[in-house]
Design a protein around this motif. Structure first.
Motif, short mmCIF file in Angstrom:
data_model
loop_
_atom_site.label_atom_id
_atom_site.label_comp_id
_atom_site.label_asym_id
_atom_site.label_seq_id
_atom_site.Cartn_x
_atom_site.Cartn_y
_atom_site.Cartn_z
N LEU B 58 -13.38 -18.68 41.90
CA LEU B 58 -12.02 -19.10 42.23
C LEU B 58 -11.17 -18.81 41.00
O LEU B 58 -11.55 -19.21 39.90
N ILE B 93 -10.56 -18.52 35.40
CA ILE B 93 -11.58 -18.97 36.35
C ILE B 93 -11.55 -20.49 36.48
O ILE B 93 -11.48 -21.20 35.48
N LEU B 94 -11.57 -20.96 37.72
CA LEU B 94 -11.59 -22.40 38.00
C LEU B 94 -13.01 -22.88 38.21
O LEU B 94 -13.83 -22.18 38.81
N THR B 95 -13.27 -24.09 37.75
CA THR B 95 -14.52 -24.75 38.07
C THR B 95 -14.16 -26.02 38.85
O THR B 95 -13.33 -26.80 38.41
N ILE B 96 -14.78 -26.16 39.99
CA ILE B 96 -14.48 -27.30 40.88
C ILE B 96 -15.71 -28.19 40.99
O ILE B 96 -16.82 -27.69 41.11
N PHE B 101 -13.80 -35.17 43.45
CA PHE B 101 -13.11 -33.91 43.20
C PHE B 101 -12.52 -33.86 41.78
O PHE B 101 -11.84 -34.78 41.34
N ALA B 103 -11.14 -30.58 38.88
CA ALA B 103 -10.99 -29.14 38.69
C ALA B 103 -10.62 -28.86 37.25
O ALA B 103 -9.87 -29.61 36.63
N SER B 104 -11.18 -27.79 36.71
CA SER B 104 -10.75 -27.35 35.38
C SER B 104 -10.60 -25.84 35.39
O SER B 104 -11.15 -25.15 36.24
N ASN B 106 -10.55 -22.32 32.88
CA ASN B 106 -10.97 -21.77 31.59
C ASN B 106 -9.81 -20.97 30.99
O ASN B 106 -9.58 -19.83 31.37
N VAL B 132 -11.90 -24.22 27.06
CA VAL B 132 -12.73 -23.65 28.11
C VAL B 132 -12.63 -24.49 29.39
O VAL B 132 -12.68 -23.98 30.49
N ARG B 133 -12.47 -25.80 29.18
CA ARG B 133 -12.32 -26.71 30.34
C ARG B 133 -10.99 -27.43 30.25
O ARG B 133 -10.88 -28.48 29.65
N ILE B 136 -7.20 -29.84 35.42
CA ILE B 136 -5.96 -29.82 36.21
C ILE B 136 -6.07 -30.85 37.33
O ILE B 136 -7.14 -31.11 37.85
N GLU B 137 -4.94 -31.42 37.66
CA GLU B 137 -4.95 -32.42 38.72
C GLU B 137 -4.11 -31.90 39.88
O GLU B 137 -4.37 -30.84 40.40
#
Lengths: 78, 166
Positions: B58, B93-96, B101, B103-104, B106, B132-133, B136-137
């Motif tokens: 993502l 790139i998102l990490t979920i 829930f 989300a962060s 990079n 790197v992280r 986000i809300e």
């Protein structure tokens, strides 16, 4: 592991395209200069590892873009 | 061309395939990707590995989640022959995490894309302001400027999601 001793200003060659130069030695810090072709990425090991781990986590995500967007309060534009 | 994904087969124009000459770290063997739009007005995209159905990221244009994002890309743009602003596309790139829930994004290691040559690299910034992280809300609708979004470069790369039946 190959261990070499180098003095300030001296170099190490890795293959014929990558060279490492000892630029500065101060206390327990060493400043090195790296010359490498653009296709050879050079990273600090700890940052490289962190990014790699994050990428691997990210690739395991199975939520799709629209669901993530909606989960964050976004709306689809018609 | 047809691209197999975890969600079935998608159709993408061959000339939109992105070649990651600087690989996504940890995925060095995977070089060809297709960018798929999440829908009208949706700032998130799939970056789908063309030859690996199970690998998709993502991604989001970093300024959407961090308007102050201003990394120094002069050197990398020179190396990648990105001379015009419109030729540059940046993706993070998102990490979920789903439960609960979170989300962060990079911001430290963005993907730099040359829209003209369709080549990309993941770079690691020296700039420690960008984590790197980066958590986000909620993204409020008013935060995504409708005129400037989506960025031209990204839009020209993204394929519409046209799902194949079966």
């Amino acid at each position: 592991m190959l261990i070499l001793t180098r003095r300030l200003g001296e170099k190490v060659m890795i293959g014929d395209a990558v060279s490492i130069t000892i630029l500065e030695i101060r206390g327990n810090q060493v400043k090195i200069g790296i010359e490498a072709p653009r296709e050879v990425p050079v990273h600090r090991e700890e940052v490289y590892r962190l990014v790699k781990e994050q990428n691997e986590l990210a690739a395991a995500v199975i939520m799709d873009p629209l669901s993530v967007w909606q989960r964050m309060g976004g709306k689809e534009r018609k | 061309m047809r691209v197999k994904t975890r969600y079935g087969d998608w159709e993408i124009e061959e000339e939109k395939i992105i070649f990651m000459e600087g690989p996504i770290l940890g995925f060095e063997k995977i070089r060809r990707y297709a960018l798929l739009s999440g829908g009208a007005g949706v700032p998130f995209y799939w970056l789908q590995a063309v030859d690996e159905p199970a690998v998709a990221f993502l991604v989001v244009e970093p300024k959407v989640v961090c308007p102050a994002y201003d990394p120094d890309l002069k050197r990398i743009c020179g190396e990648m022959e990105i001379f015009e602003e419109d030729d540059l596309a940046l993706l993070s790139i998102l990490t979920i995490r789903e439960h609960p829930f979170s989300a962060s994004v990079n911001l430290r290691a963005p993907l730099v894309l040359n829209v003209r040559t369709k080549k990309g690299r993941q770079i690691v910034l020296e700039d420690e302001r960008f984590p790197v992280r980066y958590a986000i809300e909620v993204i409020k609708a008013k935060d995504t400027p409708s005129d400037s979004f989506p960025p031209k470069g990204i839009e020209s790369l993204a394929g519409e999601i046209v799902k194949h039946c079966g």
